[in-house]
Every structure is written in structure tokens, then in C-alpha cells.
Scaffold this motif. Structure first.
Motif, PDB file in Angstrom:
ATOM      1  N   GLU A 202       0.824  -1.200   0.000  1.00  0.00           N
ATOM      2  CA  GLU A 202       0.000   0.000   0.000  1.00  0.00           C
ATOM      3  C   GLU A 202       0.861   1.255   0.000  1.00  0.00           C
ATOM      4  N   SER A 203       0.278   2.297  -0.515  1.00  0.00           N
ATOM      5  CA  SER A 203       0.900   3.618  -0.505  1.00  0.00           C
ATOM      6  C   SER A 203      -0.214   4.642  -0.405  1.00  0.00           C
ATOM      7  N   ASP A 204       0.142   5.872  -0.103  1.00  0.00           N
ATOM      8  CA  ASP A 204      -0.858   6.924  -0.024  1.00  0.00           C
ATOM      9  C   ASP A 204      -1.489   7.158  -1.396  1.00  0.00           C
ATOM     10  N   LYS A 205      -2.795   7.397  -1.407  1.00  0.00           N
ATOM     11  CA  LYS A 205      -3.454   7.735  -2.656  1.00  0.00           C
ATOM     12  C   LYS A 205      -2.922   9.067  -3.174  1.00  0.00           C
ATOM     13  N   ILE A 206      -2.756   9.142  -4.476  1.00  0.00           N
ATOM     14  CA  ILE A 206      -2.277  10.367  -5.109  1.00  0.00           C
ATOM     15  C   ILE A 206      -3.434  10.973  -5.889  1.00  0.00           C
ATOM     16  N   ASN A 207      -3.750  12.191  -5.602  1.00  0.00           N
ATOM     17  CA  ASN A 207      -4.894  12.847  -6.228  1.00  0.00           C
ATOM     18  C   ASN A 207      -4.490  13.370  -7.605  1.00  0.00           C
ATOM     19  N   THR A 208      -4.627  12.504  -8.607  1.00  0.00           N
ATOM     20  CA  THR A 208      -4.227  12.865  -9.963  1.00  0.00           C
ATOM     21  C   THR A 208      -4.997  12.028 -10.963  1.00  0.00           C
TER      22      THR A 208
END
Length: 282
Positions: A202-208
């Protein structure tokens, strides 16, 4: 210094963000020499909302490409857009003839930005011919549902169910790319199943929205790491970091699409999103 070699059997994305273009960029960034066998050319129509058109390469020409590459020898390989049952049959035949072991199957069924399966029969052929030959298969959520014979998973539990079903069809390791599309997760989730254990990356969601080519990049990063002798776990771990960095520095190509930036992981001079945009005057 020994240079490891990797092959991609994939389509050409004329816009440069996905397909074998993404594969070669990823191979290079991870220190692997890449070779390509072209299955089709994908163009986009700027007069029709970037609609994709697919132009297949004759199977006989593809076979000549494979003979060229396999005469050199490879340390790992991946597949991308194959497009027809005949191409899938040829790929499986060559895997057997050359006893290829480090095989990554990216079961491409839809061009990003399109919602129609390129060729419905290929899903059956992939399941029958490619999954049993895959060291790793890397479906996204839609592709996982197709290969598992179930609805598209939308939760981690459903991803696990799909992974088990796909493993049972012959793949040695199943990596389902949930990314940021899971409805119930705050993280970007990928799930690896080796027939015994589930591992969540998992990783942080990236708003793109600039994610064009992310799937191709993921599978090619895994391929590159396997070519260097890394374990499947290590290869997936590196791929997750590589793709996350590439998405973080994705950029707008035009009003229709934004690709990932393959230079982000190494952090080399001139590869940040800001510097890129300054250089291109945007």
C-alpha cells in the motif's frame, strides 16, 4: 558489468505513455537492456476525443521479431497487449520452446480511456495458455474479474477471492492492482498471492488523473527486477515504489491524457514534474 536483458511483447502506444514505450523507459531506468516484439500499433484520433485505433501486426512478422530477440537470449520477459488468440498461441509456443521461466503476464484487455474489451476471445486464451506459464500475472481490477470468472472486485476481500481463482488456473503468483480504485480503502492497494500467503502493498493515494501507462510500467518494473535476479516479493516491492513515484510526477500531455513520468524513481536531474513543465514551457 553484466547487463541483464528483458523482452516485452506488446503494442506500440503512439502517444508514448504506455505499451512498449513505457516498458523500454522502465527497463532503462532500472538498469536493464530492453528488446521489443511489436504486436500492434495504437493510434489516437485528436479529432474524435482521443479515440483509440488498433492496427495489428501480422503474426508471421511477430514470430520473426521473437526469433531475433530469443536468439540473443533474455533474463526475463513480459507480455502486454497481445490482441488476438493467434498471438497468444505464438507467445505460449515460444515460452515453451525456449523454456522461459521469468515470465510476467500483463493481461491487457482494454486501452485506458476506452471501455470495450479489445477482443473478448483473448480473455479465454489468456486463462488457458498464459496463466499456466506465468511466474507473475498482474491484472487490474477489471482484468482480475474477467480472469477469475466473477464480477469486478471492489474490496480487499473480493480481490483475495479473485486472486485465489486466478492462482488455481495456473499462475504461480497473482498481483492484483487495486490502485486507488478500491471503494473502501484510503490507501492505494495492490495484493500479491503466492498460493499460500496474501501480501498487501500500500501507498498513499495520489490525487491525480495523470496515470496513463501505470499498468504497463508496473509489469515492466517487475520484469526488470526479475531479470536482475530479484525474488517476486522484491520485484513487486520495487515496482510499487517505482510506479508510485511515476504517478506522483505525472503530467498533462494534452486535454485527453496525462502519462506517468518514468524518470521520477531515480530522481535524476531534470526529471521532476516542475522542471519538466518549465522546460516544455507549460
Amino acid at each position: 558489468m553484466t547487463i541483464r536483458k528483458a523482452m516485452t511483447i506488446a503494442g506500440s502506444d503512439t502517444s508514448g505513455g504506455a505499451g512498449l514505450q513505457a516498458d523500454l523507459k522502465t527497463f532503462q531506468e532500472l538498469g536493464v537492456y530492453g528488446m521489443t516484439a511489436l504486436t500492434c500499433i495504437v493510434t489516437m484520433d485528436p479529432k474524435n476525443h482521443w479515440h483509440h485505433n488498433v492496427f495489428p501486426i501480422d503474426v508471421a512478422i511477430l514470430e520473426k521479431q521473437l526469433e531475433t530477440i530469443l536468439s540473443v537470449g533474455i533474463d526475463a520477459m513480459k507480455t502486454g497487449m497481445l490482441g488476438t488468440v493467434e498471438i497468444i498461441e505464438l507467445a505460449a509456443k515460444k515460452m515453451d520452446e525456449h523454456q522461459l521461466q521469468r515470465v510476467v503476464i500483463d493481461p491487457v484487455m482494454v486501452c485506458k480511456g476506452e471501455d470495450e474489451v479489445l477482443n473478448p476471445e483473448t480473455a479465454d486464451a489468456m486463462g488457458e495458455l498464459l496463466l499456466p506459464r506465468a511466474l507473475v500475472v498482474t491484472p487490474n481490477l477489471f482484468e482480475a474479474g474477467q480472469l477469475a470468472g466473477m464480477k469486478t472486485p471492489h474490496s480487499l476481500d473480493e480481490m483475495k477471492d479473485a486472486a485465489v481463482k486466478i492462482f488455481d488456473r495456473g499462475a504461480k503468483n497473482v498481483l492484483i492492482k487495486g490502485g486507488s480504485k478500491l471503494q473502501t480503502e484510503e490507501k492505494s492497494i495492490d495484493l500479491l498471492y503466492d498460493g499460500r500467503d496474501f501480501t498487501v502493498f500500500e501507498s498513499d493515494k495520489i490525487n491525480t488523473i495523470f496515470t496513463h501507462g501505470a499498468g504497463c510500467t508496473n509489469s515492466s518494473a517487475i520484469t526488470a527486477e526479475l531479470a536482475k535476479g530479484k525474488s517476486v516479493f522484491e520485484a513487486v516491492e520495487t515496482s510499487k515504489a517505482f510506479v508510485s513515484a511515476a504517478i506522483q510526477q505525472g503530467f498533462r500531455l494534452n486535454q485527453y491524457v496525462g502519462p506517468t513520468w518514468h524518470g521520477a524513481y531515480r530522481g535524476t536531474a531534470g526529471t521532476s514534474k516542475t522542471e519538466y513543465c518549465e522546460d516544455c514551457g507549460e
